[in-house]
Enzyme design. Structure first.
Site, PDB file in Angstrom:
ATOM      1  N   GLU A   1      22.457  18.623  17.718  1.00 43.23           N
ATOM      2  CA  GLU A   1      20.821  18.330  17.300  1.00 43.23           C
ATOM      3  C   GLU A   1      21.164  17.591  15.814  1.00 43.23           C
ATOM      4  O   GLU A   1      20.188  16.656  15.622  1.00 43.23           O
ATOM      5  CB  GLU A   1      20.033  19.431  17.133  1.00 43.23           C
ATOM      6  CG  GLU A   1      19.694  20.243  18.837  1.00 43.23           C
ATOM      7  CD  GLU A   1      19.409  21.623  18.906  1.00 43.23           C
ATOM      8  OE1 GLU A   1      20.292  22.589  18.388  1.00 43.23           O
ATOM      9  OE2 GLU A   1      18.276  22.029  19.062  1.00 43.23           O
TER      10      GLU A   1
ATOM     11  N   ASN B   1      17.710  21.400   8.364  1.00 44.75           N
ATOM     12  CA  ASN B   1      16.713  22.236   9.266  1.00 44.75           C
ATOM     13  C   ASN B   1      16.477  23.402   8.460  1.00 44.75           C
ATOM     14  O   ASN B   1      17.227  24.267   8.158  1.00 44.75           O
ATOM     15  CB  ASN B   1      17.854  22.663  10.328  1.00 44.75           C
ATOM     16  CG  ASN B   1      17.117  23.819  11.446  1.00 44.75           C
ATOM     17  OD1 ASN B   1      16.033  23.996  11.065  1.00 44.75           O
ATOM     18  ND2 ASN B   1      17.791  23.910  12.561  1.00 44.75           N
TER      19      ASN B   1
ATOM     20  N   ARG C   1      14.312  18.568  10.784  1.00 44.16           N
ATOM     21  CA  ARG C   1      14.068  19.231  12.168  1.00 44.16           C
ATOM     22  C   ARG C   1      12.714  19.706  11.927  1.00 44.16           C
ATOM     23  O   ARG C   1      12.572  20.936  11.044  1.00 44.16           O
ATOM     24  CB  ARG C   1      15.010  20.254  12.671  1.00 44.16           C
ATOM     25  CG  ARG C   1      14.611  20.870  13.800  1.00 44.16           C
ATOM     26  CD  ARG C   1      15.546  21.840  14.349  1.00 44.16           C
ATOM     27  NE  ARG C   1      15.252  22.024  15.766  1.00 44.16           N
ATOM     28  CZ  ARG C   1      16.345  22.991  16.640  1.00 44.16           C
ATOM     29  NH1 ARG C   1      17.365  22.966  15.891  1.00 44.16           N
ATOM     30  NH2 ARG C   1      15.994  23.283  17.670  1.00 44.16           N
TER      31      ARG C   1
ATOM     32  N   HIS D   1      13.223  22.507  21.934  1.00 44.37           N
ATOM     33  CA  HIS D   1      14.560  22.281  22.200  1.00 44.37           C
ATOM     34  C   HIS D   1      14.679  20.659  22.357  1.00 44.37           C
ATOM     35  O   HIS D   1      15.506  20.134  23.042  1.00 44.37           O
ATOM     36  CB  HIS D   1      15.244  23.202  23.242  1.00 44.37           C
ATOM     37  CG  HIS D   1      15.582  24.442  23.027  1.00 44.37           C
ATOM     38  ND1 HIS D   1      15.448  25.554  23.539  1.00 44.37           N
ATOM     39  CD2 HIS D   1      16.168  24.917  21.661  1.00 44.37           C
ATOM     40  CE1 HIS D   1      15.772  26.534  23.010  1.00 44.37           C
ATOM     41  NE2 HIS D   1      16.276  26.231  21.748  1.00 44.37           N
TER      42      HIS D   1
ATOM     43  N   ARG E   1      14.169  36.928  21.581  1.00 44.38           N
ATOM     44  CA  ARG E   1      12.729  36.763  22.229  1.00 44.38           C
ATOM     45  C   ARG E   1      12.794  37.157  23.512  1.00 44.38           C
ATOM     46  O   ARG E   1      13.688  36.907  24.307  1.00 44.38           O
ATOM     47  CB  ARG E   1      12.483  35.123  22.005  1.00 44.38           C
ATOM     48  CG  ARG E   1      12.130  34.787  20.380  1.00 44.38           C
ATOM     49  CD  ARG E   1      12.130  33.358  20.418  1.00 44.38           C
ATOM     50  NE  ARG E   1      13.366  32.623  19.585  1.00 44.38           N
ATOM     51  CZ  ARG E   1      13.647  31.412  19.889  1.00 44.38           C
ATOM     52  NH1 ARG E   1      12.746  30.587  20.271  1.00 44.38           N
ATOM     53  NH2 ARG E   1      14.632  30.980  19.062  1.00 44.38           N
TER      54      ARG E   1
END
Ligand code: AMP
Length: 402
Positions: A379, A9, A93, A181, A241
């Site tokens: 993940e 990632n 990813r 996601h 965010r």
């Protein structure tokens, strides 16, 4: 020699990796690690499953560590710590698969160029994800490279959940509600299909509440709507965010405050959300520990937006059989979860507050019309599973829904 799937990632300033052994169709996690400080002086840290954490600064003769150097460090560390391992596949990813990639892909020169062309859609992530892919091609040249997309799980949204009310040409040019996601949602839904097959066939909301946060409505295994849109800014407020924002605010910042695109990007991605509202921290634990009113306000705003979106997505689904809480906040923040799920009995969500306080797997009362679960997302494992499946090394946990 053990066959290994590596997951990568790669971000602008860090590279996270995991190593998982693949044997007889089964994945076993071997190690997790991270290089921080890419672009400057970098530190390497890694931990074998059940082992001690190793941490050191990367070679200081290089003023700036790039993604290729970071992956060389991973290779060097694996040569020692996981000696005798053979990396057969590297799963990456990749945040954006655009309108067309609805599945993980084996990276080729041709589709790598197609992924590069998507960089303007995710300028803060995609270029670095792809720098990680390019670095892995050099560092692990014999391994297959697989790109796994955060957007792919949402690619079958109906048109109305995929568009904005703009002239059609913008949709055709790629201005769509992609949703993100997806790897987390897919992992959670696979677990659900395995452990709760009846619920998994029904109407489900998964709340991924971590430093990034979004909700996804899933019906019969397919994502039908999500709170994130064109970028990972939309929907819920997050660590840094802003979440949902009237586009008029951006126009005001440009026209009246004379802010540039870079300044607004910095504000909305890095200095808003829990951090911006509280003026203290992006970390929910810090805010819960703080007595400041601004921290309380930030938590209350987060909670209210999650509740509102649960209502909205339930209306989209036309009912709710199951709600799953996941991510660092969803899995651990007892009081935040309580504030989100309280006073929802009228709506069919009846929580067992003792079970909630103990972070149990099932937190709804027996007989609650909606079952509420806490499931841990992973993940990295989803990426490793996709990579192994694409290479024909692993039987899918449960058959994919076509
Ligand atoms: P993630 O991005 O999924 O790792 O989640 C990170 C977020 O989860 C941060 O805001 C953490 O403060 C929050 N978090 C993790 N553990 C807890 C906890 N025990 N209580 C409250 N928040 C937590």
């Amino acid at each position: 020699m053990a066959d290994i799937i590596l997951t990568i990632n790669a971000g602008s300033s860090s590279v996270k990796f995991s190593a998982q052994q693949i044997a007889e169709g089964k994945l076993t996690p071997l190690a997790l690690g991270q290089i921080d400080g890419i672009g400057g002086r970098a530190t390497f840290s890694a931990k074998k499953t059940g082992g001690e954490k190793t941490e050191f600064e990367l070679d200081q003769t290089h003023a700036r560590i790039d993604h290729r150097m970071a992956l060389s460090a991973v290779l060097d560390w694996m040569d020692g710590a996981l000696s005798g391992s053979n990396v057969v596949g590297v799963g990456h990813r990749v945040v954006h698969g655009g309108p067309n990639f609805s599945q993980p892909i084996l990276v080729t020169a041709e589709n790598f160029a197609a992924l590069k062309a998507l960089e303007p859609l995710a300028p803060l992530h995609q270029p670095y994800n792809l720098a990680g892919v390019a670095a892995a091609v050099e560092t692990f040249p014999k391994a297959a490279q697989v790109a796994c997309f955060d957007t792919a799980f949402h690619r079958r949204h109906p048109f109305i959940a995929d568009t904005y009310a703009l002239p059609r040409k913008y949709y055709d040019e790629g201005v769509r509600r992609y949703g993100f996601h997806g790897l987390s949602y897919e992992f959670i839904h696979r677990i659900l299909r395995y452990e709760e097959p009846v619920l998994a066939r029904g109407k489900v909301i998964v709340a991924h509440l971590g430093n990034g946060a979004s909700l996804c409505a899933i019906e019969a295994g397919k994502s039908v709507a999500s709170t994130m849109g064109f970028t990972a800014l939309d929907g819920l407020p997050m660590g840094t965010r802003c979440g949902q924002l009237d586009p008029g605010v951006v126009l005001y910042l440009m026209a009246e405050k004379k802010m540039t695109a870079d300044q607004i990007t910095d504000l909305l991605y890095r200095n808003s959300g829990l951090k911006g509202m509280s003026g203290l921290s992006n970390d929910m634990r810090d805010l819960e520990a703080s007595g400041e009113q601004s921290a309380k306000d930030a938590i209350a705003y987060f909670v209210s937006r999650v509740r509102r979106e649960i209502g909205g997505l339930s209306a989209v689904l036309g009912g709710l059989d199951c709600i799953v809480m996941t991510g660092g906040i969803g899995e651990n923040a007892v009081n935040v979860r309580k504030a989100i799920l309280e006073k929802m009995e009228w709506f069919g969500i009846q929580i067992d507050w003792d079970a909630n306080a103990r972070n149990e797997r099932v937190i709804s009362e027996k007989g609650s019309p909606t079952v509420a679960l806490i499931l841990k997302t992973d993940e990295e494992r989803m990426i490793a599973a996709h990579t192994a499946e694409l290479l024909g090394l692993k039987q899918p946990l449960v058959p994919a829904i076509s």
